[in-house]
Write an enzyme that holds these catalytic residues in place. Structure first.
Site, PDB file in Angstrom:
ATOM      1  N   CYS A 150     -13.201  -0.147   8.265  1.00 28.66           N
ATOM      2  CA  CYS A 150     -12.354  -0.649   7.180  1.00 28.66           C
ATOM      3  C   CYS A 150     -12.430   0.250   5.958  1.00 28.66           C
ATOM      4  O   CYS A 150     -13.509   0.724   5.595  1.00 28.66           O
ATOM      5  CB  CYS A 150     -12.811  -2.046   6.764  1.00 28.66           C
ATOM      6  SG  CYS A 150     -12.796  -3.230   8.120  1.00 28.66           S
ATOM      7  N   SER A 151     -11.283   0.434   5.302  1.00 32.03           N
ATOM      8  CA  SER A 151     -11.257   1.210   4.066  1.00 32.03           C
ATOM      9  C   SER A 151     -11.899   0.394   2.955  1.00 32.03           C
ATOM     10  O   SER A 151     -12.226  -0.774   3.123  1.00 32.03           O
ATOM     11  CB  SER A 151      -9.824   1.590   3.709  1.00 32.03           C
ATOM     12  OG  SER A 151      -9.033   0.431   3.567  1.00 32.03           O
ATOM     13  N   LYS A 197     -10.834   5.645   3.957  1.00 25.95           N
ATOM     14  CA  LYS A 197     -12.118   5.104   4.386  1.00 25.95           C
ATOM     15  C   LYS A 197     -13.259   5.499   3.458  1.00 25.95           C
ATOM     16  O   LYS A 197     -14.087   4.662   3.101  1.00 25.95           O
ATOM     17  CB  LYS A 197     -12.420   5.579   5.815  1.00 25.95           C
ATOM     18  CG  LYS A 197     -13.805   5.234   6.302  1.00 25.95           C
ATOM     19  CD  LYS A 197     -13.964   3.724   6.485  1.00 25.95           C
ATOM     20  CE  LYS A 197     -15.414   3.304   6.581  1.00 25.95           C
ATOM     21  NZ  LYS A 197     -16.029   3.076   5.260  1.00 25.95           N
ATOM     22  N   CYS A 245       0.816  -1.223   0.000  1.00 24.77           N
ATOM     23  CA  CYS A 245       0.000   0.000   0.000  1.00 24.77           C
ATOM     24  C   CYS A 245       0.846   1.268   0.000  1.00 24.77           C
ATOM     25  O   CYS A 245       0.322   2.368  -0.141  1.00 24.77           O
ATOM     26  CB  CYS A 245      -0.969   0.009   1.176  1.00 24.77           C
ATOM     27  SG  CYS A 245      -1.691  -1.594   1.510  1.00 24.77           S
ATOM     28  N   ILE A 286     -12.476  -1.191  -1.017  1.00 31.37           N
ATOM     29  CA  ILE A 286     -11.780  -1.846  -2.128  1.00 31.37           C
ATOM     30  C   ILE A 286     -12.122  -1.034  -3.369  1.00 31.37           C
ATOM     31  O   ILE A 286     -13.257  -1.072  -3.842  1.00 31.37           O
ATOM     32  CB  ILE A 286     -12.201  -3.324  -2.220  1.00 31.37           C
ATOM     33  CG1 ILE A 286     -11.696  -4.070  -0.964  1.00 31.37           C
ATOM     34  CG2 ILE A 286     -11.653  -3.963  -3.494  1.00 31.37           C
ATOM     35  CD1 ILE A 286     -12.153  -5.508  -0.848  1.00 31.37           C
ATOM     36  N   HIS A 334      -9.263   3.447  -1.375  1.00 33.53           N
ATOM     37  CA  HIS A 334      -7.878   2.994  -1.223  1.00 33.53           C
ATOM     38  C   HIS A 334      -7.465   2.086  -2.383  1.00 33.53           C
ATOM     39  O   HIS A 334      -7.309   0.884  -2.212  1.00 33.53           O
ATOM     40  CB  HIS A 334      -7.741   2.274   0.126  1.00 33.53           C
ATOM     41  CG  HIS A 334      -6.362   1.784   0.441  1.00 33.53           C
ATOM     42  ND1 HIS A 334      -5.216   2.331  -0.093  1.00 33.53           N
ATOM     43  CD2 HIS A 334      -5.947   0.775   1.254  1.00 33.53           C
ATOM     44  CE1 HIS A 334      -4.157   1.671   0.369  1.00 33.53           C
ATOM     45  NE2 HIS A 334      -4.574   0.724   1.180  1.00 33.53           N
TER      46      HIS A 334
END
Ligand SMILES: [Zn+2]
Lengths: 139, 388
Positions: B207-208, B329, B84, B210, B333
């Site tokens: 959670c961020s 978020k 990342c 997808i 990402h």
């Protein structure tokens, strides 16, 4: 003379990249013996074991790890799992720390509630199926 | 002596589930505003293309494909990868080449396309960035690594989950004001705190996303900067850090050791400290990661990060604004693009051009980007300074 090696895997893996050193580790695990590794030159210990010492890159040898009582350093309850473990969810992954300071990452398999950091864990062994072996924690 | 290097232009695609595009079209979307600002192909000496995982699309030699699609097929290019942090790792590599005098003007372009596979498969690929021999066989997904940090942190500092939810509420508050964001909508504290569990103690709103998307910047050596802009953003400090591969081997779970090392190196190089910062972009791949970042960057003492969010000091009009673009978020990402999206946002804020002025931060002179790879194995911290 070459002998046929037993087909063994760690945990829920089906990784065929098994080296002679890792195969030996798995064969001990098959007899419910967890092996650490000890550097033949500087004596540093590793759990899980490494074939090469992280400090001096010398070869390590496997020695039986005999500690059984650990403390829960941290945990996660995996509800949404990677595809390969989707049928097992939810499951608890724990980092256990032994009195020597060595640590191990494994599932806690007999817990009915959310764990607590610091709780006592016991090291145990399991045959998931004929080929898949694991170490695990019990509370 | 290294040459001074500035960011002179930046571009950004719409982030989201981009079924209408592949990596090549996303790259074009991010490069087009840069081209329109006058940085045409003939002015670019070389390119670094940044994407973290080829499994998502199956395209090999992706950097060649994308350079070709952008009309840069006859200029040198290479791919950089470090999970990342791929975006800022690319920027760091390019900075080195320009600072050393190898090239004067470089395009650094990051992209990821993650939604061609299901969430479960994407989760599987990301779990393969754990140790394949010892961690992967136990199904430790990407959120699981951060949940291991969250459990330890919440225990050590006796902190309720609600603090993490407040971070998610802020992210969505700003994502809702960012036209480039993947999920631009507000969430309430109640919604965030009671969402479906993903990896307890983390839930869906911790959670961020997808995300598919691309972002890119042009960097130039000092002698060429004026050709492109009278509003350059100087790269003043770069720090990189690393942490142990297996999370069980880290000296701490309530901090990311490599992030502290990266922050110190960046502050030392820039000659500034946390109090000098006017805005910060942190790697909030999970809500707990943002909280830990406050502390690793020295914005708060260990265990006190919660005060920054509870007192709204990290809002755009607060003492130290953090992620006022929605962060990973809510903005999203796309792995390889993320670090360059942070850089883009700092340049826009410095220029007073935040997309949607309701979230414009007042008078930004110094900004910091904090980009973390996997669960902390890689960390890059950049400090940028307004050059006008
Ligand atoms: Zn040694």
């Amino acid at each position: 003379m070459m002998t046929e090696k037993k087909e063994l895997y760690l945990g829920y893996s089906s990784d065929k990249a098994v080296t002679p050193f890792f195969q030996e580790f798995l064969e001990f695990l098959d007899q419910e013996k967890l092996m650490k590794s000890v550097c033949t030159q500087c004596g540093t210990e590793f759990l899980p074991p490494r074939e090469h010492c992280q400090k001096c890159l010398s070869l390590c040898e496997l020695k039986e790890f005999t500690e059984r009582e650990a403390k829960l350093r941290s945990y996660v309850v995996v509800d949404f799992a990677p595809e390969s473990l989707a049928s097992k969810a939810p499951y608890v992954v724990a980092i256990g720390e032994f009195p020597s300071g060595l640590r191990l990452t494994a599932h806690i398999t007999n817990l009915m509630s959310v764990p607590e950091v610091g709780m006592a864990l016991k090291l145990a062994f399991d045959h998931i199926d004929e080929k898949k072996l694991t170490y695990k924690f019990l509370v | 002596m290294a040459r001074k290097v500035a960011v002179v232009a930046a571009g950004h695609s719409k982030f989201g589930k981009r079924y209408d595009a592949t990596m090549r079209e996303l790259c074009a979307e991010a490069y087009k505003p840069i081209y329109d600002a006058g940085v045409t192909q003939d002015k670019i000496d070389a390119t670094v293309l940044s994407y973290a995982a080829s499994q998502f699309t199956g395209q090999g030699a992706g950097s060649a494909l994308m350079a070709d699609y952008l009309g840069l097929q006859n200029k040198p290019h290479l791919r950089v990868e470090s999970a990342c942090t791929t975006g800022t790792a690319s920027l760091r590599a390019a900075w080195g080449m320009v600072a050393a005098g190898l090239y004067d003007v470089m395009l650094v372009l990051g992209v990821e396309q993650m939604n061609r596979v299901s969430s479960a498969v994407a989760t599987e690929y990301m779990s393969m960035a754990g140790d394949m021999r010892w961690e992967y066989p136990y199904g430790i997904s990407f959120p699981a690594f951060y949940a291991l940090m969250a459990s330890r942190y919440m225990h050590k500092y006796d902190m309720p989950h609600e603090v993490l939810s407040r971070i998610s509420v802020k992210s969505h508050h700003y994502g809702a004001q960012n036209p480039k964001a993947h999920l631009p909508r507000e969430v309430t504290l109640e919604e965030a705190n009671n969402a479906v569990p993903i990896c307890r103690p983390l839930n869906l709103y911790d959670c961020s996303l997808i995300t598919d998307g691309a972002a890119g910047v042009i960097i130039a050596a000092e002698k060429r900067v004026k050709e492109f802009t009278d509003q350059p953003m100087w790269i003043k400090g770069i720090g990189a850090g690393a942490s142990a591969m297996m999370i069980q081997d880290r000296e701490s779970l309530t901090s990311i050791p490599g992030a502290k090392r990266a922050a110190k190196a960046a502050y030392d190089m820039a000659g500034v400290g946390p109090k000098d910062l006017d805005m910060v972009q942190v790697h909030d791949c999970f809500s707990i990661a943002e909280l830990i970042a406050y502390e690793d960057l020295g914005l708060a003492e260990p265990g006190k990060g919660r005060e920054l969010i509870e007192n709204k000091e990290v809002y755009h009009d607060g003492r130290i604004p953090v992620n006022c673009d929605g962060g990973l978020k809510s903005k999203g990402h796309p792995l390889g693009a993320t670090g360059l999206s942070m850089t883009y946002e700092i340049l826009k804020q410095m220029r007073g051009e935040a997309e949607n002025q309701s979230r414009q931060i007042d008078d930004v002179k110094i900004g910091l980007a904090h980009n973390v790879g996997q669960s902390g194995q890689f960390v890059n911290v950049f400090i940028f300074e307004r050059g006008w």
